[in-house]
Design an enzyme around this catalytic site. Sequence first.
Site, PDB file in Angstrom:
ATOM      1  N   ASP A 157       8.972  21.953  88.780  1.00  0.00           N
ATOM      2  CA  ASP A 157       7.535  21.625  88.723  1.00  0.00           C
ATOM      3  C   ASP A 157       7.017  21.258  90.116  1.00  0.00           C
ATOM      4  O   ASP A 157       7.460  21.834  91.110  1.00  0.00           O
ATOM      5  CB  ASP A 157       7.331  20.470  87.722  1.00  0.00           C
ATOM      6  CG  ASP A 157       6.004  20.570  86.989  1.00  0.00           C
ATOM      7  OD1 ASP A 157       4.992  20.253  87.613  1.00  0.00           O
ATOM      8  OD2 ASP A 157       5.979  20.971  85.830  1.00  0.00           O
ATOM      9  N   ASP A 166       9.831   2.977  86.774  1.00  0.00           N
ATOM     10  CA  ASP A 166      10.628   3.222  85.559  1.00  0.00           C
ATOM     11  C   ASP A 166      11.911   3.998  85.858  1.00  0.00           C
ATOM     12  O   ASP A 166      12.796   4.094  85.006  1.00  0.00           O
ATOM     13  CB  ASP A 166       9.809   3.993  84.517  1.00  0.00           C
ATOM     14  CG  ASP A 166       8.652   3.169  83.969  1.00  0.00           C
ATOM     15  OD1 ASP A 166       8.568   1.978  84.312  1.00  0.00           O
ATOM     16  OD2 ASP A 166       7.848   3.715  83.208  1.00  0.00           O
ATOM     17  N   HIS A 190       1.884  16.135  88.258  1.00  0.00           N
ATOM     18  CA  HIS A 190       2.251  16.900  87.058  1.00  0.00           C
ATOM     19  C   HIS A 190       3.761  16.861  86.792  1.00  0.00           C
ATOM     20  O   HIS A 190       4.204  16.667  85.654  1.00  0.00           O
ATOM     21  CB  HIS A 190       1.767  18.342  87.259  1.00  0.00           C
ATOM     22  CG  HIS A 190       1.910  19.220  86.058  1.00  0.00           C
ATOM     23  ND1 HIS A 190       3.019  20.002  85.855  1.00  0.00           N
ATOM     24  CD2 HIS A 190       1.079  19.453  85.010  1.00  0.00           C
ATOM     25  CE1 HIS A 190       2.869  20.681  84.718  1.00  0.00           C
ATOM     26  NE2 HIS A 190       1.687  20.369  84.191  1.00  0.00           N
ATOM     27  N   ALA A 303       7.161  32.473  79.602  1.00  0.00           N
ATOM     28  CA  ALA A 303       7.507  32.093  78.230  1.00  0.00           C
ATOM     29  C   ALA A 303       7.502  33.298  77.287  1.00  0.00           C
ATOM     30  O   ALA A 303       8.116  33.254  76.224  1.00  0.00           O
ATOM     31  CB  ALA A 303       6.529  31.028  77.728  1.00  0.00           C
ATOM     32  N   SER A 366       2.145  22.257  78.974  1.00  0.00           N
ATOM     33  CA  SER A 366       3.062  21.615  79.938  1.00  0.00           C
ATOM     34  C   SER A 366       3.668  20.353  79.363  1.00  0.00           C
ATOM     35  O   SER A 366       4.807  20.018  79.668  1.00  0.00           O
ATOM     36  CB  SER A 366       2.301  21.212  81.205  1.00  0.00           C
ATOM     37  OG  SER A 366       2.175  22.288  82.076  1.00  0.00           O
TER      38      SER A 366
END
Lengths: 421, 81
Positions: A157, A166, A190, A303, A366
């Site tokens: 990405d 985190d 993103h 895809a 996404s």
Amino acid sequence: MAKERYIVLLDSQNEKSIKSVEKGFSVSVTSSEFLSKENRSFHIIDNNHAVLYKNLGVMVVDDVDEQLLTASISDSRSPVVYFEKEREFFPADEFTLIDDLKATVDQLNSKITELENFIRNRSMPKPAVTDLEWGLKAIGVDEARFTGKGVDICILDTGFDVSHPDFAERFIEGKSFVEGEEWDKDLNGHGTHCAGIACGYVRGDTGKRYGIAKDSNLKIGKVLGNNGKGTTSSIIDAIDWAITKKYRVISLSLASPVKLNEKPSPLFETVGSRALENNCLIIAAAGNDSNRPALPMPVSAPANAVSIMAVAAIDSQMQIARFSNGGLNASTGGDINVCAPGVNVLSSYPKKSANSGNYQILSGTSMATPHVSGLAALYMEQYPDLNAREIWELIEEHAKPIENLKYRDVGKGLVQVIREE
Amino acid sequence: MSGRGWYRLFVKSKMKTYFGVIQNGWSFKEVETKLTRLGIRVDTYYPKLKIVKFVTDRIISQIDFDFFITVEEEKDDFAIQ
């Protein structure tokens, strides 16, 4: 050893009282009337001599028995009504005060650090996760016993913000396939969002869970520039790298639109097949070109390759997302395989300014894709003997059809955690 | 230089990147040799994928790549979804 000096308050200064004091404490008392330049109090006061300040009714005495003083207060025959140890007084110099304050702050900080280390290092169970994002509930993560432990998930990405709190304790490996841009920064955001869904866990602030495979190994390939765009080269370079590294899942939240009746790319068809032969499952976004209900568009590349799993997006009301592409080119390939949550999905996000947070809500196929990628890692941990192709079959087999939604739009349905009997 | 010459110069300068999927039974060495003979430069070979990336200014539809299953031109319109 320093002597203690006492200030003793007398309720009577008559001769009888003074004599009782002299006798009781074995001292001779000199009245302050007899003090002078040559005869100062500190010359007089010792353990045998006390000074009585008549106007104040106060006696100063050195090194007497404190228990005796205490006892004399409760003795009604004694003139002693109160005593205290002599205190030291210093000039109120501002800088001395500041220095003292600084020293106190240092001591306090040291105590806080000590306490913090203690709390951090103590072996106590973390509080149970009580709430999950809607998407995780929808796919049954609240009932999952597996965490993707040891499974390598590669997110191709816009990079990843490794400074995200985190992920502070996670070891993250990555590589950039975009010239002049680093994989461990994500100026777009993103990639960090997608990685959070697949491999994150809970929010640092509220404890609400947003990530699926918390114990998976997060791998990052930067294939899209900070502008969110990329080329065949960067994607093929990264897939080859990921397969060479033996990563088990490749998550592609990217797409290139295709036309109606356009055939899938034989190149990506081959790439998907070779990945499966190497025990690696490629999962990709179906694309966001639709404007439903009027204008659904066909599944995008890559895809639409039959060897790559295509993921559509649904919302929390179990409706197909307005933008989600569908299997319109079924005759030439390009079916949807499964669907996953892809509308109003919260996940990790780079903190772009002091006022922005570490999380963001985004929508898109996404966001649906990493739900399936994270889930695939849970399956791989649960069924370590199954290969990538078999894991794919299992994901489709356990997907739940959604009432009133067509196979064309959601494939086998909403992916689900496998609940052990 | 004639008008046709200028046109040739323009076409020649337009290098493009392609991806070729190698046919079963062909090794990369053999493919590389063939491409070199055709005056085509190999950019990258992906051994796990058995794909060759190459760069050329030639019109590839006019070339018989019998050692490739397919040849595709590089795209630059992949984007976040």
